[in-house]
Design a protein around this motif. Structure first.
Motif, PDB file in Angstrom:
ATOM      1  N   ILE A   1       7.789   2.827  -0.711  1.00  0.00           N
ATOM      2  CA  ILE A   1       6.460   2.392  -1.137  1.00  0.00           C
ATOM      3  C   ILE A   1       5.696   1.903   0.086  1.00  0.00           C
ATOM      4  CG2 ILE A   1       5.176   0.623  -2.391  1.00  0.00           C
ATOM      5  CD1 ILE A   1       7.162   0.744  -4.602  1.00  0.00           C
ATOM      6  N   MET A   2       4.418   2.238   0.133  1.00  0.00           N
ATOM      7  CA  MET A   2       3.548   1.690   1.169  1.00  0.00           C
ATOM      8  C   MET A   2       2.290   1.102   0.563  1.00  0.00           C
ATOM      9  SD  MET A   2       3.390   3.863   4.700  1.00  0.00           S
ATOM     10  CE  MET A   2       2.622   2.447   5.498  1.00  0.00           C
ATOM     11  N   LYS A   3       1.908  -0.043   1.043  1.00  0.00           N
ATOM     12  CA  LYS A   3       0.582  -0.602   0.852  1.00  0.00           C
ATOM     13  C   LYS A   3       0.033  -0.699   2.273  1.00  0.00           C
ATOM     14  CE  LYS A   3      -2.728  -2.869  -1.445  1.00  0.00           C
ATOM     15  NZ  LYS A   3      -3.399  -2.455  -2.683  1.00  0.00           N
ATOM     16  N   PRO A   4      -0.566   0.371   2.787  1.00  0.00           N
ATOM     17  CA  PRO A   4      -0.843   0.492   4.230  1.00  0.00           C
ATOM     18  C   PRO A   4      -1.597  -0.686   4.828  1.00  0.00           C
ATOM     19  CG  PRO A   4      -1.285   2.555   3.106  1.00  0.00           C
ATOM     20  CD  PRO A   4      -1.041   1.538   2.046  1.00  0.00           C
ATOM     21  N   ILE A   5      -2.565  -1.197   4.064  1.00  0.00           N
ATOM     22  CA  ILE A   5      -3.354  -2.344   4.522  1.00  0.00           C
ATOM     23  C   ILE A   5      -3.441  -3.333   3.370  1.00  0.00           C
ATOM     24  CG2 ILE A   5      -5.549  -3.132   5.475  1.00  0.00           C
ATOM     25  CD1 ILE A   5      -6.060  -0.230   6.369  1.00  0.00           C
ATOM     26  N   GLN A   6      -3.118  -4.582   3.646  1.00  0.00           N
ATOM     27  CA  GLN A   6      -3.217  -5.603   2.601  1.00  0.00           C
ATOM     28  C   GLN A   6      -3.907  -6.838   3.159  1.00  0.00           C
ATOM     29  OE1 GLN A   6       0.136  -6.220  -0.107  1.00  0.00           O
ATOM     30  NE2 GLN A   6      -0.055  -8.438   0.175  1.00  0.00           N
ATOM     31  N   SER A   7      -4.811  -7.395   2.337  1.00  0.00           N
ATOM     32  CA  SER A   7      -5.516  -8.625   2.703  1.00  0.00           C
ATOM     33  C   SER A   7      -5.129  -9.707   1.704  1.00  0.00           C
ATOM     34  CB  SER A   7      -7.028  -8.392   2.691  1.00  0.00           C
ATOM     35  OG  SER A   7      -7.396  -7.389   3.617  1.00  0.00           O
ATOM     36  N   GLY A   8      -4.400 -10.705   2.164  1.00  0.00           N
ATOM     37  CA  GLY A   8      -3.926 -11.749   1.271  1.00  0.00           C
ATOM     38  C   GLY A   8      -2.618 -11.373   0.600  1.00  0.00           C
ATOM     39  N   ILE A   9      -1.983 -12.336  -0.033  1.00  0.00           N
ATOM     40  CA  ILE A   9      -0.712 -12.108  -0.730  1.00  0.00           C
ATOM     41  C   ILE A   9      -0.959 -11.291  -1.990  1.00  0.00           C
ATOM     42  CG2 ILE A   9       1.173 -13.246  -1.968  1.00  0.00           C
ATOM     43  CD1 ILE A   9       0.848 -15.601  -0.051  1.00  0.00           C
ATOM     44  N   GLY A  10      -0.064 -10.341  -2.268  1.00  0.00           N
ATOM     45  CA  GLY A  10      -0.289  -9.516  -3.453  1.00  0.00           C
ATOM     46  C   GLY A  10       0.745  -8.441  -3.660  1.00  0.00           C
ATOM     47  N   ASP A  11       0.336  -7.190  -3.486  1.00  0.00           N
ATOM     48  CA  ASP A  11       1.159  -6.049  -3.890  1.00  0.00           C
ATOM     49  C   ASP A  11       2.461  -5.938  -3.109  1.00  0.00           C
ATOM     50  OD1 ASP A  11      -0.712  -5.222  -5.819  1.00  0.00           O
ATOM     51  OD2 ASP A  11      -1.924  -4.267  -4.279  1.00  0.00           O
ATOM     52  N   ARG A  12       2.422  -6.136  -1.807  1.00  0.00           N
ATOM     53  CA  ARG A  12       3.656  -6.028  -1.022  1.00  0.00           C
ATOM     54  C   ARG A  12       4.726  -6.967  -1.557  1.00  0.00           C
ATOM     55  NH1 ARG A  12       3.562  -7.804   5.202  1.00  0.00           N
ATOM     56  NH2 ARG A  12       3.125  -9.803   4.208  1.00  0.00           N
ATOM     57  N   GLU A  13       4.340  -8.182  -1.810  1.00  0.00           N
ATOM     58  CA  GLU A  13       5.285  -9.175  -2.321  1.00  0.00           C
ATOM     59  C   GLU A  13       5.797  -8.800  -3.718  1.00  0.00           C
ATOM     60  OE1 GLU A  13       3.038 -10.662   0.966  1.00  0.00           O
ATOM     61  OE2 GLU A  13       2.331  -9.836  -0.937  1.00  0.00           O
ATOM     62  N   TRP A  14       4.921  -8.208  -4.511  1.00  0.00           N
ATOM     63  CA  TRP A  14       5.300  -7.757  -5.847  1.00  0.00           C
ATOM     64  C   TRP A  14       6.387  -6.693  -5.778  1.00  0.00           C
ATOM     65  CZ3 TRP A  14       5.370  -8.525 -10.868  1.00  0.00           C
ATOM     66  CH2 TRP A  14       5.532  -7.451 -11.738  1.00  0.00           C
ATOM     67  N   TYR A  15       6.188  -5.695  -4.913  1.00  0.00           N
ATOM     68  CA  TYR A  15       7.168  -4.610  -4.801  1.00  0.00           C
ATOM     69  C   TYR A  15       8.494  -5.108  -4.228  1.00  0.00           C
ATOM     70  CZ  TYR A  15       3.158  -1.629  -5.701  1.00  0.00           C
ATOM     71  OH  TYR A  15       2.056  -1.047  -6.269  1.00  0.00           O
ATOM     72  N   GLN A  16       8.440  -6.040  -3.301  1.00  0.00           N
ATOM     73  CA  GLN A  16       9.667  -6.602  -2.748  1.00  0.00           C
ATOM     74  C   GLN A  16      10.436  -7.386  -3.801  1.00  0.00           C
ATOM     75  OE1 GLN A  16       7.759  -8.657   0.585  1.00  0.00           O
ATOM     76  NE2 GLN A  16       8.927  -7.375   2.015  1.00  0.00           N
ATOM     77  N   LYS A  17       9.726  -8.034  -4.690  1.00  0.00           N
ATOM     78  CA  LYS A  17      10.361  -8.808  -5.758  1.00  0.00           C
ATOM     79  C   LYS A  17      10.997  -7.900  -6.804  1.00  0.00           C
ATOM     80  CE  LYS A  17       9.160 -11.992  -9.554  1.00  0.00           C
ATOM     81  NZ  LYS A  17       8.059 -12.752 -10.199  1.00  0.00           N
TER      82      LYS A  17
ATOM     83  N   ILE B   1       6.472  -1.682   4.711  1.00  0.00           N
ATOM     84  CA  ILE B   1       5.689  -1.569   3.480  1.00  0.00           C
ATOM     85  C   ILE B   1       4.210  -1.710   3.795  1.00  0.00           C
ATOM     86  CG2 ILE B   1       5.244  -2.548   1.192  1.00  0.00           C
ATOM     87  CD1 ILE B   1       8.122  -3.633   1.262  1.00  0.00           C
ATOM     88  N   THR B   2       3.876  -2.717   4.569  1.00  0.00           N
ATOM     89  CA  THR B   2       2.480  -2.990   4.910  1.00  0.00           C
ATOM     90  C   THR B   2       2.361  -3.185   6.419  1.00  0.00           C
ATOM     91  OG1 THR B   2       2.127  -4.068   2.778  1.00  0.00           O
ATOM     92  CG2 THR B   2       0.508  -4.506   4.497  1.00  0.00           C
ATOM     93  N   PRO B   3       2.072  -2.112   7.148  1.00  0.00           N
ATOM     94  CA  PRO B   3       1.991  -2.222   8.607  1.00  0.00           C
ATOM     95  C   PRO B   3       0.804  -3.036   9.103  1.00  0.00           C
ATOM     96  CG  PRO B   3       1.445  -0.002   7.879  1.00  0.00           C
ATOM     97  CD  PRO B   3       1.973  -0.718   6.695  1.00  0.00           C
ATOM     98  N   LEU B   4      -0.216  -3.184   8.265  1.00  0.00           N
ATOM     99  CA  LEU B   4      -1.399  -3.928   8.696  1.00  0.00           C
ATOM    100  C   LEU B   4      -1.729  -4.967   7.639  1.00  0.00           C
ATOM    101  CD1 LEU B   4      -3.263  -3.894  11.130  1.00  0.00           C
ATOM    102  CD2 LEU B   4      -4.776  -2.334   9.891  1.00  0.00           C
TER     103      LEU B   4
END
Length: 226
Positions: free
Chosen positions: A38-54, A65-68
């Motif tokens: 899974i990739m969320k290429p760019i994320q601003s603030g806490i959200g989807d990346r943390e959801w997928y890791q959980k 997951i989120t390089p930027l």
């Protein structure tokens, strides 16, 4: 078989994360012998990346997951400016290319909608077109959805996106009548000349992976993977 899919939407609350989670649950359940990411290429603030890791036991670092990542929950060019940084798309492309080369299937959740800014000059639609990413458009089931679908498909065509289809999503509990009245599939197909792959029901528990996998299995996979 399709090995990369970008999930985007008409706006920030369309249901991209719901669809991405459902597709990940489907892949994990029905293709356990194959690798995925899974990739969320760019994320601003806490959200989807943390959801997928959980939710998933991903063999990926946070940076994979989120390089930027930016701290402020704002559009990337604005969040980057606050940190005196640039939106480094070369870094994102490098991480994406590496992950795609290592996995059988990669789900990429876009930020915002197709018209959301990635840099001062580029939108999500520009990126999807330039990177030739097979794309699914999530349209929320609500009043005005038909117009949103038509406008976003027009933007996708303008950007030469390989749009595989539209997935409707019930962001709130909807009756069958509301779904039929607000998002009539035949009319949306006729106006956009784009397949409607299915409709996700409202889910009050997004951690039920078996249910999510079952919902994803109801989508038109034959059209999606053509």
């Amino acid at each position: 078989m399709l090995n990369t899919l970008l999930i985007t939407g008409t706006d920030t609350e369309a249901g991209k994360t719901v669809l991405t989670t459902a597709l990940a649950a489907y892949w994990q359940k029905y293709y356990p012998q194959r690798s995925w990411g899974i990739m969320k290429p760019i994320q601003s603030g806490i959200g989807d990346r943390e959801w997928y890791q959980k939710l998933f036991a991903l063999e990926q670092s946070s940076e994979e997951i989120t390089p930027l990542y930016f701290e402020a929950p704002l559009a990337p060019p604005i969040a980057a400016a606050r940190e005196n940084r640039q939106v480094d798309l070369a870094l994102v492309w490098q991480a994406f290319s590496k992950l795609r080369s290592q996995r059988d299937f990669v789900l990429v959740e876009a930020l915002g909608g197709l018209g959301s800014p990635v840099t001062d000059e580029l939108t999500v639609a520009d990126l999807a077109g330039e990177w030739r990413l097979p794309t699914v458009l999530v349209v929320p089931v609500r009043l005005g959805a038909i117009a949103q679908a038509v406008a976003n498909v027009a933007l996708a065509r303008q950007s030469r996106i390989n749009l595989k289809g539209i997935v409707l999503n019930c962001v709130q509990p909807r009756t069958d009548a509301e779904i039929a009245d607000w998002t009539p599939q035949q009319l949306i197909r006729s106006l956009t000349n784009t397949p409607v792959l299915g409709c996700l029901p409202y889910l009050d528990n997004l951690t039920d992976l078996d249910k999510l996998a079952q919902i994803a299995s109801d989508l038109d996979w034959e059209t999606l993977t053509l």
